[in-house]
Motif scaffolding. Structure first.
Motif, PDB file in Angstrom:
ATOM      1  N   GLN A 280       5.717  -6.786 -10.233  1.00  0.00           N
ATOM      2  CA  GLN A 280       6.819  -5.834 -10.458  1.00  0.00           C
ATOM      3  C   GLN A 280       6.613  -4.574  -9.620  1.00  0.00           C
ATOM      4  N   GLU A 281       5.365  -4.079  -9.558  1.00  0.00           N
ATOM      5  CA  GLU A 281       5.063  -2.885  -8.770  1.00  0.00           C
ATOM      6  C   GLU A 281       5.344  -3.129  -7.289  1.00  0.00           C
ATOM      7  N   ALA A 282       4.985  -4.325  -6.800  1.00  0.00           N
ATOM      8  CA  ALA A 282       5.215  -4.659  -5.399  1.00  0.00           C
ATOM      9  C   ALA A 282       6.708  -4.711  -5.086  1.00  0.00           C
ATOM     10  N   TRP A 283       7.499  -5.276  -5.991  1.00  0.00           N
ATOM     11  CA  TRP A 283       8.953  -5.312  -5.806  1.00  0.00           C
ATOM     12  C   TRP A 283       9.511  -3.901  -5.690  1.00  0.00           C
ATOM     13  N   ARG A 284       9.126  -3.030  -6.606  1.00  0.00           N
ATOM     14  CA  ARG A 284       9.679  -1.663  -6.604  1.00  0.00           C
ATOM     15  C   ARG A 284       9.260  -0.903  -5.351  1.00  0.00           C
ATOM     16  N   HIS A 285       8.014  -1.102  -4.930  1.00  0.00           N
ATOM     17  CA  HIS A 285       7.532  -0.417  -3.730  1.00  0.00           C
ATOM     18  C   HIS A 285       8.330  -0.851  -2.498  1.00  0.00           C
TER      19      HIS A 285
ATOM     20  N   ILE B 184      -5.817  -9.977  -5.035  1.00  0.00           N
ATOM     21  CA  ILE B 184      -4.664 -10.191  -5.921  1.00  0.00           C
ATOM     22  C   ILE B 184      -3.500  -9.292  -5.523  1.00  0.00           C
ATOM     23  N   ALA B 185      -3.783  -8.021  -5.219  1.00  0.00           N
ATOM     24  CA  ALA B 185      -2.721  -7.115  -4.761  1.00  0.00           C
ATOM     25  C   ALA B 185      -2.077  -7.655  -3.485  1.00  0.00           C
TER      26      ALA B 185
ATOM     27  N   GLY C 130      -2.969  -4.724 -10.945  1.00  0.00           N
ATOM     28  CA  GLY C 130      -1.924  -3.950 -10.295  1.00  0.00           C
ATOM     29  C   GLY C 130      -1.790  -4.197  -8.808  1.00  0.00           C
ATOM     30  N   TYR C 131      -0.858  -3.467  -8.226  1.00  0.00           N
ATOM     31  CA  TYR C 131      -0.572  -3.549  -6.790  1.00  0.00           C
ATOM     32  C   TYR C 131      -0.787  -2.203  -6.110  1.00  0.00           C
ATOM     33  N   LYS C 132      -0.390  -1.141  -6.779  1.00  0.00           N
ATOM     34  CA  LYS C 132      -0.422   0.189  -6.162  1.00  0.00           C
ATOM     35  C   LYS C 132      -1.855   0.693  -5.988  1.00  0.00           C
ATOM     36  N   GLY C 133      -2.115   1.324  -4.835  1.00  0.00           N
ATOM     37  CA  GLY C 133      -3.403   1.980  -4.608  1.00  0.00           C
ATOM     38  C   GLY C 133      -4.481   1.118  -4.004  1.00  0.00           C
ATOM     39  N   TYR C 134      -4.194  -0.168  -3.739  1.00  0.00           N
ATOM     40  CA  TYR C 134      -5.221  -1.060  -3.188  1.00  0.00           C
ATOM     41  C   TYR C 134      -5.001  -1.279  -1.685  1.00  0.00           C
TER      42      TYR C 134
END
Length: 717
Positions: free
Chosen positions: A228-233, A189-190, A154-158
């Protein structure tokens, strides 16, 4: 029927439909540089299984390798951005922004509507692999992350770290630095996902604002959840800042999405265009079969060069002379008292044990786990197993991890790499004129006179002449490291590559693939150009005859016999009477050099600071990266990492923003200057005083000249 084929840099895809647009079949496969062969395989299958027929059905092709193939099968070539945009407008009339990330390129498409007419604005990046799928996959391989795990990360929270987004080479260097600093792989990776999205939004939007709805296409956008999470953020933040709207996370899922068949939009665009036009009548696969079997080889001989060897006899003579040196291994012998030398490199950690009489009795290595402390534990576990109840008299270390590990391991000396490699080379070849060390991510050229280094060239900013670049290309082609030389020697012809930047070389590789050059031929061409990159591009040595006559090749890259062959041919073409030798333990040279220097110190002091095997195996440590670890001594604001290690003599840091209790020592990494090594003003004052002393003892001549010149100019005015 209508057939749309996308011949990309890493994969081939197709979609076959009936005349109503219903999908009859589709496929997405890696071509491993054999683009024409993969398309021929597709056509054979479609003719046999679905009745694809010449003179009746139509075929449109797109992608980086489609131009030549289209002519051979009667197809029509369609520019890939046009193909993607056509499919998007037909299937998603509300979409206003598209990001497609491929294996080695990126595209953004803005779709605007004025007075009922749609306009497209397209921006592409296809020169550099930075921010693409192959860039993410290569970094993940280095971190030891399998593909299935990477897709779930994932991306969120790191905590995020700065990784270059403009250049894949600099990004690789940033990842190396984070690895050596002990930053968790999840955070790296995040941070890669962050860099990819940042690259798209900062470079490929050209100041335009992406508006909802947003479509994410291509393999990386589909397969990597964190991307995808990074794009939305980022889009959520951007839309809030620019007054587009303040959307909830649930709304972002709906506004920024990956559609069904996202891998095939270029193929679908080809099909929809074919339905509206009259071109692209399929003429059959016969010409393509001829090209694969005969035509491309004839063309290769015209454009390229003969292979690395002209005959089996030439190869046999070469292997007789150099084969044993490259395959040489340290033979394990029992010893009770040893001096240990370690080289904590960018890709591997290596160690050797030598006796007080300088006999090499043991060696071991470990692939880097991304954390230098864990690498050290693994290396010393192997040494302890070898020594049993023996004794370590002294310890010397070198490599990227030397400064971090010196106090933790109790090393007697941390040696600069150039000194370690020069010591190892001169130990075996005391009359050497030049030592050329090609490692994983750097190139070192040491010029010697009477056993002393009089000049050296170091290149660690570009990957074009090092082993990691060659290994990365081989991995992309799914060729194991130990088979590169064998594959390269099997090539009867090879493409001509341009000396220079690794980014341009990547682009050159893609161009050669389009022309039909295959993996083994491309590897041979890269081995052939490596000496140019090492000596001229990286070393800036245009006149090799001035260097001397006796050349020593060392470093892990010279375990590759194809590289050695290219090096020998290049050196002898410049210096006909040159003597070229491969170091008997080329991969372990840095470790041998550090052991020899440590031996010199032990012979004088007869004591060691080495902490012992048990203490190393039981090292307790923690890595902290947060807002409290950011350096604020200058505007750069380095996102540092604090590595806290439990050591008996540790004084602790109770006054720190990140308090540290007594019995712990703090190591600070990821700083870009000496100021970043301190936390408070008292420590900074000491650093500044030391820097001023250095300036005073070693003045900057150009600075003095500049000040003097402007002072005179001012007086004249």
């Amino acid at each position: 029927m209508f057939l749309g084929i996308d011949v990309g840099s890493t994969t081939c895809k197709y979609v076959l439909t009936d005349d109503s647009g219903n999908i009859l079949d589709k496929a997405y496969e890696r071509h491993n540089t054999k683009q024409a062969e993969k398309v021929l395989e597709f056509l054979t299958k479609l003719e046999e299984s679905f009745g694809l027929k010449a003179g009746r059905d139509r075929v449109y092709l797109t992608g980086s390798g489609a131009g030549l193939i289209a002519k051979l099968i009667g197809g029509k070539f369609l520019q890939e951005v046009v193909a993607v945009a056509t499919a998007v407008e037909r299937l998603h009339p509300k979409v206003r922004f598209v990001s497609e990330i491929g294996g080695e390129d990126m595209k953004t498409i803005f779709i605007k509507e004025d007075d009922g007419k749609r306009n497209r604005q397209v921006f592409m990046q296809n020169v550099c692999a930075g921010g693409t799928g192959s860039f993410i996959e290569k970094s993940a391989r280095k971190l030891g992350i399998p593909q299935d795990l990477l897709s779930r990360m994932g991306y969120k929270g790191y905590t995020l770290h700065k990784i270059s987004s403009k250049c894949g080479i600099f990004a690789e260097a940033d990842v190396n630095s984070l690895l050596k600093a002990g930053v968790p792989t999840e955070e790296i990776i995040a941070s890669l996902f962050e860099a990819v999205v940042y690259q798209n939004l900062s470079q490929l939007t050209k100041g335009n604002t992406p508006l909802p709805e947003v479509l994410l296409l291509g393999g990386p956008n589909l397969f990597f959840k964190g991307l995808q999470e990074a794009w939305r953020h980022h889009l959520r933040e951007l839309w809030r800042e620019r007054g587009i709207g303040d959307f909830s996370e649930e709304e972002m899922e709906r506004l920024v999405y990956v559609p069904e068949n996202s891998l095939y939009y270029a193929c679908l665009g080809c099909v929809y265009t074919a339905m509206e036009e009259e071109d692209g009548l399929y003429t059959g696969k016969e010409k393509l079969e001829w090209w694969v079997k005969e035509g491309q080889y004839e063309e290769k001989l015209k454009e390229g060069k003969r292979g690395l060897v002209n005959s089996q006899e030439e190869l046999r003579v070469f292997l007789e002379k150099y084969g044993s040196a490259v395959s040489n291994r340290v033979k394990t012998k029992k010893a009770k008292k040893v001096i240990v030398g370690c080289d904590f490199g960018s890709t591997t950690a290596k160690a050797v044990c030598i006796t007080p009489e300088k006999e090499i009795v043991f060696s071991c290595y470990s692939l880097s786990k991304g954390n230098p402390i864990e690498d050290a534990k693994e290396i010393f576990r192997q040494i302890k197993e070898y020594l049993e109840d023996g004794e370590v008299l002294a310890l010397g270390i070198t490599g990227y991890g030397k400064d971090l590990l010196k106090d933790i391991l109790g090393a007697d000396v941390a040696i600069v790499e150039t000194v370690a490699h020069a010591t190892a080379g001169l130990h075996f070849f005391p009359d050497a004129d030049c030592i050329c060390d090609v490692g994983g991510v750097d190139v070192k050229i040491l010029i010697l006179r009477q056993g002393s280094v009089v000049d050296f060239r170091l290149n660690s900013q570009c990957s074009s002449g090092n082993g990691a670049f060659l290994q990365g290309v081989a991995e992309k082609f799914h060729i194991p490291l130990n088979e590169i030389a064998q594959k390269a020697f099997s090539a009867k012809a090879m493409p001509t590559f341009t000396m220079g930047c690794g980014v341009f070389l990547q682009s050159d590789i893609v161009n050669q693939q389009r022309k039909g050059w295959q993996a083994e031929e491309i590897l041979a061409g890269l081995c052939h150009v490596l000496p140019l990159n090492v000596w001229i591009y990286a070393g800036n040595i245009n006149n090799l005859s001035q260097v001397g006559k006796k050349f020593i090749l060392q470093g892990g890259t010279h375990k590759n016999l194809a590289v050695v062959k290219a090096q020998v041919d290049f050196i002898k073409s410049k210096v006909p009477d040159a003597e070229v030798y491969v170091h008997p333990y080329s991969g372990e040279a840095g470790a041998i050099g550090s052991a020899l220097v440590a031996l010199e110190i032990w012979q004088k002091q007869k004591t060691t600071k080495f902490r012992g095997f048990e203490a190393i195996q039981n090292i307790e440590y923690r890595a902290i990266t947060s807002q409290d670890t950011v350096c604020h001594w200058c505007p750069i604001n380095c996102q540092r990492t604090f590595i806290d290690v439990k050591l008996p003599e540790g004084e602790g840091r109770p006054w720190s923003k990140v308090p540290l209790e007594k019995g712990w020592v703090r190591l600070i990494v990821n700083n870009s200057c000496p100021k970043g090594l301190v936390e408070d003003e008292r420590e900074l004052k000491v650093v500044k005083e030391q820097m001023e002393k250095v300036k005073k003892n070693f003045p900057n001549i150009s600075q003095i000249v500049r000040k003097s010149a402007f002072r005179k100019l001012k007086s004249v005015l």
